[in-house]
Every structure is written in structure tokens, then in C-alpha cells.
Design a protein around this motif. Structure first.
Motif, PDB file in Angstrom:
ATOM      1  N   ILE A  81      11.664   1.625  -3.980  1.00 52.53           N
ATOM      2  CA  ILE A  81      11.765   2.539  -2.841  1.00 52.53           C
ATOM      3  C   ILE A  81      10.731   3.647  -3.028  1.00 52.53           C
ATOM      4  O   ILE A  81      10.783   4.411  -3.997  1.00 52.53           O
ATOM      5  CB  ILE A  81      13.166   3.156  -2.729  1.00 52.53           C
ATOM      6  CG1 ILE A  81      14.241   2.074  -2.637  1.00 52.53           C
ATOM      7  CG2 ILE A  81      13.234   4.101  -1.530  1.00 52.53           C
ATOM      8  CD1 ILE A  81      14.209   1.270  -1.376  1.00 52.53           C
ATOM      9  N   GLY A  82       9.774   3.722  -2.137  1.00 48.52           N
ATOM     10  CA  GLY A  82       8.732   4.739  -2.238  1.00 48.52           C
ATOM     11  C   GLY A  82       8.357   5.271  -0.868  1.00 48.52           C
ATOM     12  O   GLY A  82       8.264   4.501   0.097  1.00 48.52           O
ATOM     13  N   GLU A 121       1.461   3.650  11.425  1.00 48.23           N
ATOM     14  CA  GLU A 121       1.063   4.171  10.113  1.00 48.23           C
ATOM     15  C   GLU A 121       2.200   3.978   9.112  1.00 48.23           C
ATOM     16  O   GLU A 121       3.329   4.407   9.357  1.00 48.23           O
ATOM     17  CB  GLU A 121       0.707   5.655  10.209  1.00 48.23           C
ATOM     18  CG  GLU A 121       0.293   6.252   8.873  1.00 48.23           C
ATOM     19  CD  GLU A 121      -0.003   7.744   8.944  1.00 48.23           C
ATOM     20  OE1 GLU A 121      -0.390   8.311   7.909  1.00 48.23           O
ATOM     21  OE2 GLU A 121       0.167   8.330  10.033  1.00 48.23           O
ATOM     22  N   PRO A 122       1.927   3.383   7.958  1.00 44.26           N
ATOM     23  CA  PRO A 122       2.982   3.185   6.952  1.00 44.26           C
ATOM     24  C   PRO A 122       3.485   4.523   6.406  1.00 44.26           C
ATOM     25  O   PRO A 122       2.686   5.420   6.116  1.00 44.26           O
ATOM     26  CB  PRO A 122       2.286   2.378   5.860  1.00 44.26           C
ATOM     27  CG  PRO A 122       1.083   1.772   6.508  1.00 44.26           C
ATOM     28  CD  PRO A 122       0.659   2.765   7.545  1.00 44.26           C
ATOM     29  N   ALA A 123       4.792   4.650   6.281  1.00 42.31           N
ATOM     30  CA  ALA A 123       5.393   5.866   5.734  1.00 42.31           C
ATOM     31  C   ALA A 123       6.042   5.618   4.379  1.00 42.31           C
ATOM     32  O   ALA A 123       6.063   6.498   3.523  1.00 42.31           O
ATOM     33  CB  ALA A 123       6.431   6.426   6.709  1.00 42.31           C
ATOM     34  N   ALA A 168       0.824  -1.206   0.000  1.00 43.96           N
ATOM     35  CA  ALA A 168       0.000   0.000   0.000  1.00 43.96           C
ATOM     36  C   ALA A 168       0.857   1.255   0.000  1.00 43.96           C
ATOM     37  O   ALA A 168       0.578   2.225  -0.722  1.00 43.96           O
ATOM     38  CB  ALA A 168      -0.934  -0.006   1.210  1.00 43.96           C
ATOM     39  N   ALA A 169       1.922   1.250   0.796  1.00 40.57           N
ATOM     40  CA  ALA A 169       2.816   2.413   0.847  1.00 40.57           C
ATOM     41  C   ALA A 169       3.515   2.616  -0.493  1.00 40.57           C
ATOM     42  O   ALA A 169       3.634   3.750  -0.980  1.00 40.57           O
ATOM     43  CB  ALA A 169       3.842   2.229   1.964  1.00 40.57           C
ATOM     44  N   GLN A 170       3.978   1.537  -1.103  1.00 42.93           N
ATOM     45  CA  GLN A 170       4.635   1.648  -2.402  1.00 42.93           C
ATOM     46  C   GLN A 170       3.663   2.141  -3.468  1.00 42.93           C
ATOM     47  O   GLN A 170       3.994   3.035  -4.256  1.00 42.93           O
ATOM     48  CB  GLN A 170       5.221   0.298  -2.812  1.00 42.93           C
ATOM     49  CG  GLN A 170       6.429  -0.137  -1.989  1.00 42.93           C
ATOM     50  CD  GLN A 170       6.897  -1.522  -2.357  1.00 42.93           C
ATOM     51  OE1 GLN A 170       6.109  -2.469  -2.381  1.00 42.93           O
ATOM     52  NE2 GLN A 170       8.172  -1.666  -2.667  1.00 42.93           N
ATOM     53  N   ASN A 171       2.472   1.568  -3.506  1.00 38.32           N
ATOM     54  CA  ASN A 171       1.495   1.977  -4.519  1.00 38.32           C
ATOM     55  C   ASN A 171       1.140   3.452  -4.389  1.00 38.32           C
ATOM     56  O   ASN A 171       1.066   4.180  -5.386  1.00 38.32           O
ATOM     57  CB  ASN A 171       0.228   1.126  -4.399  1.00 38.32           C
ATOM     58  CG  ASN A 171       0.372  -0.238  -5.051  1.00 38.32           C
ATOM     59  OD1 ASN A 171       1.484  -0.685  -5.327  1.00 38.32           O
ATOM     60  ND2 ASN A 171      -0.734  -0.898  -5.293  1.00 38.32           N
ATOM     61  N   GLU A 172       0.907   3.901  -3.166  1.00 39.93           N
ATOM     62  CA  GLU A 172       0.568   5.310  -2.966  1.00 39.93           C
ATOM     63  C   GLU A 172       1.743   6.199  -3.364  1.00 39.93           C
ATOM     64  O   GLU A 172       1.551   7.247  -3.994  1.00 39.93           O
ATOM     65  CB  GLU A 172       0.177   5.565  -1.512  1.00 39.93           C
ATOM     66  CG  GLU A 172      -0.264   7.003  -1.252  1.00 39.93           C
ATOM     67  CD  GLU A 172      -0.741   7.229   0.162  1.00 39.93           C
ATOM     68  OE1 GLU A 172      -0.640   8.384   0.636  1.00 39.93           O
ATOM     69  OE2 GLU A 172      -1.221   6.269   0.806  1.00 39.93           O
ATOM     70  N   ALA A 173       2.940   5.803  -3.016  1.00 40.11           N
ATOM     71  CA  ALA A 173       4.116   6.610  -3.343  1.00 40.11           C
ATOM     72  C   ALA A 173       4.286   6.764  -4.846  1.00 40.11           C
ATOM     73  O   ALA A 173       4.752   7.806  -5.322  1.00 40.11           O
ATOM     74  CB  ALA A 173       5.366   5.987  -2.733  1.00 40.11           C
ATOM     75  N   GLU A 185      -3.334  -9.613  -6.184  1.00 40.62           N
ATOM     76  CA  GLU A 185      -2.177 -10.022  -6.988  1.00 40.62           C
ATOM     77  C   GLU A 185      -0.916  -9.257  -6.576  1.00 40.62           C
ATOM     78  O   GLU A 185       0.190  -9.811  -6.592  1.00 40.62           O
ATOM     79  CB  GLU A 185      -2.466  -9.804  -8.469  1.00 40.62           C
ATOM     80  CG  GLU A 185      -3.517 -10.717  -9.054  1.00 40.62           C
ATOM     81  CD  GLU A 185      -4.941 -10.260  -8.768  1.00 40.62           C
ATOM     82  OE1 GLU A 185      -5.869 -11.034  -9.031  1.00 40.62           O
ATOM     83  OE2 GLU A 185      -5.113  -9.125  -8.279  1.00 40.62           O
ATOM     84  N   ASP A 186      -1.069  -7.975  -6.221  1.00 39.24           N
ATOM     85  CA  ASP A 186       0.089  -7.183  -5.771  1.00 39.24           C
ATOM     86  C   ASP A 186       0.695  -7.790  -4.513  1.00 39.24           C
ATOM     87  O   ASP A 186       1.920  -7.934  -4.398  1.00 39.24           O
ATOM     88  CB  ASP A 186      -0.331  -5.740  -5.480  1.00 39.24           C
ATOM     89  CG  ASP A 186      -0.715  -4.960  -6.721  1.00 39.24           C
ATOM     90  OD1 ASP A 186      -0.237  -5.319  -7.821  1.00 39.24           O
ATOM     91  OD2 ASP A 186      -1.479  -3.988  -6.597  1.00 39.24           O
TER      92      ASP A 186
END
Length: 236
Positions: A189-190, A169-171, A130-135, A144-145
Motif C-alpha cells: 500500500i503506497g 494521474e496515479p495517486a 510506478a505509484a508504488q515505487n514512488e511512494a 521486471e517490476d
């Protein structure tokens, strides 16, 4: 070193995506994601592709609803570029290729109030994706992700999640793919927008490099898209 890295790229693509050899190209396709960075071809070392090879490549990606792209170390296949351009391809970018070997890395501090963990539980893996996708400006994680991350970890890769220590909270997050020939790529890296410019990206990368070397890797490499990223990774 260039041959070692491109050989690794071919190995990693074959582990994570569907592949098809088309003439002098290894075409790779993500079955569930149209993201162009997960769908690209890699030419054979010293490749001298024909027009038919390139047309076949275009057709294969078009049939799957993917953009025809290539990612490769240009020095290893200098004859490829001219053929591609004559077929209508354009140069998307010439990215810095950075390497790190044990003993050459520098430690970077973890920002206050942030902790770095290696995700193990389903919730931690979901938070990582989720953090990577948002970044990267993508949507909410699909099953699948998360499954893709799970498979990479099972194969020997490692992810690191940065989160607020007090709340969880994910950063941000990053990973390295399953090593081969003592080589791996630091990737994905995000950092989420509210947490940027605090040193989290550098701390994530430093931790991933350390984890990779602890796992027996002797060459870790990464590619950068932006000047700011290049400065962060150079410090490491």
C-alpha cells in the motif's frame, strides 16, 4: 492463526522469488531487486538453528549481494532470536501483525475526485507499479517490476490503483498476493506524496480486503511499519 500466516508467507515467497533451504531456514531471493523487503529468510516452525545454519544463511545472501535478513512470527520459533543475535544480527523491528476476517471489516470512503480501479491493461499495470515505487522512494519501474505484478495477477492476486478520476494521474496503489488456504497478505500500500493525508491508503486497503473476500479469502493479514499506518488499518 500464527501458523497459518507463516505457512502462507512461505508459500508466497516460493511463488514470487528464488528459494533455498539452508538448515532450518527457507531463504528467499528476488533475482532482480536488492530491496531488503524482497529478500529474507523464514525459519521453520519450532526451528533450533545451529551456528552452521546461520553462517550458511549469511554466506548465501552475501554471495548474491543481498543483506542477510529474516522475517517471521517470533512466537513460532522462539529459539531463533538468541542464535541470530549471537551471530551479529540485530532486531530491526517487531511489527504489528493485523488480521481481518469476513464481516469484521469496516467500509472506508473513497476520497472525492479519486477513483479506484483494478488494473488490466499494460498502461494501468505500469501506473500501479510506478505509484508504488514512488511512494516507497524507489526508482522508475523496471520491466521486471511490471512482470512481477503481471505474474501475481495471473496467479490470482489482485491490485488496486487509485487515480484522479478526471485526469487518470496515479495517486497510489496496493495489492494482495495470490491466495492459498483461503489466506492472503495485503501488501505494497503506497500513496504518492502529493496525495497523502486524504484517506487514500485506507480506501485502497478497504477495497483490497473486499476484493480478497469476494475471491474466497477468509483471512487477510498485513504488517505495518509506522504508527500512522497502524491507525489507518485499525480503522478498517
Amino acid at each position: 492463526m500464527n501458523s497459518r500466516i507463516q505457512s502462507y508467507l512461505r508459500f508466497a515467497a516460493s511463488q514470487q522469488r528464488d528459494t533455498q533451504q539452508i538448515g532450518s531456514f527457507l531463504a528467499t531471493f528476488s533475482p532482480h531487486n536488492t530491496n531488503p523487503y524482497l529478500n529474507y529468510a523464514i525459519p521453520d516452525e519450532g526451528a533450533t538453528p545451529s551456528v552452521a545454519d546461520v553462517n550458511g544463511l549469511i554466506a548465501a545472501y552475501s554471495q548474491r549481494g543481498r543483506k542477510p535478513r529474516l522475517e517471521y512470527v517470533a512466537k513460532l520459533a522462539p529459539a531463533v532470536e538468541e542464535v541470530l543475535i549471537s551471530a551479529g544480527f540485530t532486531i530491526e523491528g517487531r511489527l504489528p501483525l493485523m488480521t481481518c476476517t469476513p464481516g469484521s471489516e469496516k467500509l472506508l470512503p473513497v476520497p472525492p475526485e479519486i477513483e479506484l480501479i483494478v488494473p488490466v491493461s499494460e498502461a494501468e499495470m505500469f501506473a500501479t507499479v510506478a505509484a508504488q515505487n514512488e511512494a516507497y522512494g524507489e526508482g522508475a519501474p523496471s520491466p521486471e517490476d511490471v512482470d512481477s505484478l503481471r505474474k501475481n495477477l495471473a496467479a490470482g492476486g489482485i491490485a488496486v490503483l487509485a487515480r484522479v478520476a478526471a485526469t487518470g494521474e496515479p495517486a497510489g496503489a496496493g495489492m494482495f498476493t495470490a491466495p492459498a488456504n483461503q489466506t492472503t497478505e495485503i501488501a505494497g500500500i503506497g500513496v504518492r506524496v502529493p496525495f497523502r493525508r486524504r484517506g487514500i491508503a485506507g480506501a485502497l486497503t478497504a477495497r483490497l480486503v473486499r476484493e480478497a473476500f469476494d475471491a474466497g479469502v477468509t483471512v487477510a493479514f498485513l504488517m505495518t511499519l509506522h504508527e500512522q499506518e497502524f491507525r489507518v488499518y485499525t480503522a478498517l
